[in-house]
Design an enzyme around this catalytic site. Structure first.
Site, mmCIF file in Angstrom:
data_model
loop_
_atom_site.group_PDB
_atom_site.id
_atom_site.type_symbol
_atom_site.label_atom_id
_atom_site.label_comp_id
_atom_site.label_asym_id
_atom_site.label_seq_id
_atom_site.Cartn_x
_atom_site.Cartn_y
_atom_site.Cartn_z
ATOM 1 N N CYS A 85 -7.079 -3.497 3.837
ATOM 2 C CA CYS A 85 -6.842 -2.039 3.689
ATOM 3 C C CYS A 85 -7.550 -1.471 2.471
ATOM 4 O O CYS A 85 -8.645 -0.947 2.578
ATOM 5 C CB CYS A 85 -5.362 -1.667 3.648
ATOM 6 S SG CYS A 85 -5.155 0.135 3.481
ATOM 7 N N HIS A 99 0.379 -3.840 6.329
ATOM 8 C CA HIS A 99 -0.851 -3.719 7.125
ATOM 9 C C HIS A 99 -2.076 -4.194 6.346
ATOM 10 O O HIS A 99 -3.196 -3.905 6.740
ATOM 11 C CB HIS A 99 -1.042 -2.254 7.557
ATOM 12 C CG HIS A 99 -1.160 -1.329 6.384
ATOM 13 N ND1 HIS A 99 -0.067 -0.875 5.701
ATOM 14 C CD2 HIS A 99 -2.236 -0.834 5.756
ATOM 15 C CE1 HIS A 99 -0.471 -0.127 4.700
ATOM 16 N NE2 HIS A 99 -1.794 -0.089 4.698
ATOM 17 N N CYS A 125 0.855 -1.197 0.000
ATOM 18 C CA CYS A 125 0.000 0.000 0.000
ATOM 19 C C CYS A 125 0.890 1.246 0.000
ATOM 20 O O CYS A 125 2.004 1.221 0.521
ATOM 21 C CB CYS A 125 -0.886 -0.022 1.244
ATOM 22 S SG CYS A 125 -1.901 1.448 1.471
HETATM 23 N N1 COD Z 1 -3.650 14.503 -9.340
HETATM 24 C C1 COD Z 1 -4.307 13.390 -9.746
HETATM 25 N N2 COD Z 1 -3.862 12.123 -9.466
HETATM 26 C C2 COD Z 1 -2.694 12.009 -8.804
HETATM 27 C C3 COD Z 1 -1.947 13.131 -8.369
HETATM 28 C C4 COD Z 1 -2.471 14.428 -8.669
HETATM 29 N N3 COD Z 1 -1.828 15.547 -8.295
HETATM 30 N N4 COD Z 1 -0.837 12.690 -7.729
HETATM 31 C C5 COD Z 1 -0.902 11.331 -7.737
HETATM 32 N N5 COD Z 1 -2.024 10.918 -8.386
HETATM 33 C C6 COD Z 1 -2.480 9.553 -8.591
HETATM 34 C C7 COD Z 1 -1.384 8.569 -8.943
HETATM 35 O O1 COD Z 1 -1.091 8.558 -10.318
HETATM 36 C C8 COD Z 1 -2.010 7.236 -8.474
HETATM 37 O O2 COD Z 1 -2.721 6.603 -9.511
HETATM 38 C C9 COD Z 1 -2.990 7.651 -7.378
HETATM 39 O O3 COD Z 1 -3.031 9.077 -7.376
HETATM 40 C C10 COD Z 1 -2.563 7.169 -5.983
HETATM 41 O O4 COD Z 1 -2.577 5.809 -5.961
HETATM 42 P P1 COD Z 1 -1.500 4.893 -5.188
HETATM 43 O O5 COD Z 1 -1.539 3.550 -5.836
HETATM 44 O O6 COD Z 1 -0.219 5.611 -5.091
HETATM 45 O O7 COD Z 1 -2.059 4.840 -3.713
HETATM 46 P P2 COD Z 1 -3.132 3.927 -2.936
HETATM 47 O O8 COD Z 1 -4.422 3.843 -3.684
HETATM 48 O O9 COD Z 1 -2.472 2.651 -2.514
HETATM 49 O O10 COD Z 1 -3.351 4.784 -1.597
HETATM 50 C C11 COD Z 1 -3.338 6.139 -1.611
HETATM 51 C C12 COD Z 1 -3.794 6.739 -0.306
HETATM 52 C C13 COD Z 1 -3.293 8.155 -0.217
HETATM 53 C C14 COD Z 1 -5.296 6.740 -0.327
HETATM 54 C C15 COD Z 1 -3.231 5.900 0.883
HETATM 55 O O11 COD Z 1 -1.884 6.096 1.058
HETATM 56 C C16 COD Z 1 -3.955 6.249 2.103
HETATM 57 O O12 COD Z 1 -3.740 7.296 2.641
HETATM 58 N N6 COD Z 1 -4.909 5.352 2.486
HETATM 59 C C17 COD Z 1 -6.107 5.655 3.201
HETATM 60 C C18 COD Z 1 -5.977 6.107 4.599
HETATM 61 C C19 COD Z 1 -5.799 5.004 5.540
HETATM 62 O O13 COD Z 1 -6.727 4.352 5.939
HETATM 63 N N7 COD Z 1 -4.513 4.807 5.892
HETATM 64 C C20 COD Z 1 -4.102 3.836 6.813
HETATM 65 C C21 COD Z 1 -3.675 2.579 6.101
HETATM 66 S S1 COD Z 1 -3.453 2.807 4.440
HETATM 67 ZN ZN ZN Z 2 -3.065 0.866 3.411
#
Ligand code: COD
Ligand code: ZN
Ligand code: ZN
Length: 380
Positions: free
Chosen positions: A180, A74, A52
């Site tokens: 998650c 996690h 994640c």
């Molecule tokens: N504009 C548009 N899209 C963007 C930008 C931007 N400026 N920057 C990045 N992106 C895109 C990326 O291309 C990517 O596709 C996406 O955003 C992010 O995806 P991932 O694969 O990096 O991340 P995820 O889906 O695994 O998780 C992202 C979260 C930020 C949601 C994650 O880290 C998180 O905070 N999880 C939820 C909160 C939580 O419960 N946390 C505790 C355990 S995770």
């Molecule tokens: Zn997570």
């Protein structure tokens, strides 16, 4: 004599785990010692664990409260190896999902139906519970834990508030995502926002979490789901899961909230920030409609970043919310989500782009950094 414990409960297990010794360093696979479970704990053999973005945030010191050396991970599923005194309802061989958001069932938050937070939760606190002096040891050093569960290890210790027993039929290399990404995204749509049939939604960020929001919006009957990401390679999967439109902020010479407001004649009913950037959080709020738009913050931003918003956005009736883990009271709901997945209410397969042996964990993180993966599942 009455037996209180089950499994190899008195033995220390030596097994492999991935350790981050210092901020920014790669994982090193090491042999660690995992102690026997004490009262109110179980020891679990992890079978599958997902990668994640939050793990990546910890590596780079972006989430507060993390100390090094640390074992991350996690989002996992495993099999109970041994059970400490006083733990009921679970035995060696049962399948479980570790809970980074625990549910003790007794605290003021657990007793309140409007939150899924729990006093035992490590978020925003020091990671190591005071009563557990040693969990993992490696080369004579104590290794810290992530969210009290640390699943990048062949065996881990879980407090009784931090696991959910699941259906014996569950495929662990898929339902680990319920630990998650899936639950966080899906719950943000169906619980936190309570998306209504026929509504319009915008989802910022199409990682495992954002795509799971799309699944939730679709199951809730949204009429229009607009997916927003800078990386257009994410669009095909978003469409497959239910997005009706996909847009990249790079394709417009005006702010994305103006584009969304025009596309929906005044703003979306629900917007979700799944990137973890404060500027996108403000953009998501600005994209929601005047009067009754709801914005849900799903992503965790670096702990030093702050949001600045025009209060008029709120005075005119918008709602800004946030929740960890999709608002689910974890121990109650994870078994039901697993059953829904077995009953094919939704599919987890589309979220898994790569499966790698645990030893290739650094390769898995490279795929995430390069934007090539949605979820990589590591198997032991
Ligand atoms: N504009 C548009 N899209 C963007 C930008 C931007 N400026 N920057 C990045 N992106 C895109 C990326 O291309 C990517 O596709 C996406 O955003 C992010 O995806 P991932 O694969 O990096 O991340 P995820 O889906 O695994 O998780 C992202 C979260 C930020 C949601 C994650 O880290 C998180 O905070 N999880 C939820 C909160 C939580 O419960 N946390 C505790 C355990 S995770
Ligand atoms: Zn997570
Ligand atoms: Zn509690």
């Amino acid at each position: 004599m009455k037996r209180f414990t089950q499994g190899s409960v008195h033995q220390v297990i030596k097994c492999k785990a991935a350790i981050i010794w210092e901020t920014g360093k790669p994982f090193s696979i090491e042999e660690v010692e995992v102690p026997a479970p004490r009262a109110h704990e179980i020891r679990v053999k992890i079978v599958a664990t997902g990668i994640c973005r939050s793990d990546e945030h910890v590596i780079h010191g972006l989430l507060s409260g993390s100390e090094f050396p640390i074992i991350l991970g996690h989002e996992a599923a495993g099999i109970v190896e041994s059970v400490g005194e006083g733990v009921t309802g679970v035995k060696p061989g049962d399948k479980v999902i570790p809970l980074f958001m625990p549910q003790c069932g007794k605290c003021v938050y657990c007793r309140n139906p409007n939150t899924n937070m729990c006093v035992n939760c490590s978020i925003g606190k020091s990671e190591e519970p005071k009563d557990r002096i040693v969990t993992f040891m490696c080369k004579g050093k104590q290794i810290h834990r992530m969210s009290n569960i640390s699943t990048f290890s062949e065996y881990t210790i879980l407090h009784e508030s931090a696991f959910a027993k699941i259906d014996a039929k569950a495929p662990l290399d898929r339902v680990c995502l319920i630990g998650c990404a899936f639950s966080t995204g899906y719950g943000s749509a169906v619980n936190t926002a309570k998306v209504q049939p026929g509504s319009t939604c915008a989802v910022f960020g199409l990682g495992g979490v954002g795509l799971s929001v799309i699944i939730g919006c679709k199951v809730a009957g949204a009429a229009q789901i607009i997916a927003v990401d800078l990386n257009k390679t994410k669009f095909a999967k978003a469409k497959e899961l239910g997005a009706t439109d996909c847009i990249s902020p790079h394709d417009y010479d005006k702010p994305i909230h103006e584009v969304l407001t025009e596309m929906t004649n005044g703003g979306v009913d629900y917007s979700f920030e799944c990137i973890g950037r404060t500027d996108s959080m403000v953009g998501a709020l600005q994209s929601s409609n005047f009067g009754f738009g709801t914005t849900v913050i799903v992503g965790v931003a670096p702990s030093t970043d702050k949001m600045a918003i025009d209060p008029m956005l709120m005075l005119t009736g918008r709602t800004l919310k946030g929740a960890f883990f999709g608002g689910w009271k974890s121990k109650d709901w994870i078994p039901k989500l697993v059953s829904d997945s077995i009953a094919k209410k939704f599919s987890l397969d589309e979220l898994v782009t790569h499966t790698l042996p645990f030893e290739k964990i650094n390769e898995g993180f490279e795929l995430l950094r390069a934007g090539k993966s949605i979820r990589t599942i590591l198997t032991f």
